[in-house]
Design a protein around this motif. Structure first.
Motif: not given
Length: 196
Positions: A54-62, A89-93
């Motif tokens: 699982v790889q997190h692709d964050s939508v948060s600029p920070a 994913k883009s959320t924690a879950n």
């Protein structure tokens, strides 16, 4: 099917951005978490178990996990191998807005071993959902880690405390908690399965 054939290893957010400790709260516990994740990966791959990265692709600029920067990249030892499942994913879950549940059900997987980062964030969110969906879930206590956290009243709580409370939140109701050594022993064909 044997117990091991119905078990999948899930590795959550083992990306370079996790090393930006200041962003997450600093003072990470379990400094050998990556080593233990690598041990579990090696063991499960040798057994031919399904692997989900699982790889997190964050939508948060920070966020260090936002795409287009080194922090978003997986650490080398968790590179997805042929035949392994990659989830973005883009959320924690890891179940939200992904095909994780559909994949697990299509593979007739009933048991999950969850590792990765951060214990009280993506690991806990994913493990809670897994338990709610009926998967027999085990969270690996020394193959996960947390950071210090500041409470609503300004009190600073240590990473070790945050980690233990998060695991306690999951224990019994959503997941079993085990060490890397316990999980590896339970997956040895001659051993009594720990993951029921």
């Amino acid at each position: 099917m044997t117990a091991t054939e119905k078990t999948a290893l899930i590795v959550i957010d083992v990306q370079h951005g996790i090393d930006e400790a200041g962003h997450w709260g600093g003072n990470r516990n379990n400094p050998t978490a990556e080593e233990n994740i690598a041990r579990l990966l090696k063991h499960c791959r040798a057994l031919g178990l399904p692997i989900v990265i699982v790889q997190h692709d964050s939508v948060s600029p920070a966020s260090p996990f936002r795409p287009g920067q080194k922090g978003n990249l997986l650490k080398d030892f968790v590179t997805v191998l042929p035949g392994e499942k990659s989830i973005h994913k883009s959320t924690a879950n890891a179940f939200i807005k992904t095909d994780l549940e559909a994949f697990l059900k299509a593979q007739h997987i009933a048991k999950l071993i969850i590792t990765g980062f951060v214990t009280n964030n993506s690991v806990e969110a994913t493990a809670r959902m897994a338990g709610e969906l009926g998967f027999h879930t085990t969270v690996v206590s020394d193959a996960t880690a947390s950071f210090d956290k500041v409470g609503v009243d300004g009190t600073k709580y240590s990473s070790t405390l945050i980690h233990q409370v998060s695991l306690s939140n999951l224990k019994d109701e959503y997941a079993s908690i085990a060490t890397t050594a316990e999980v590896i022993a339970s997956l040895t064909p001659t051993s009594k399965p720990l993951i029921a």
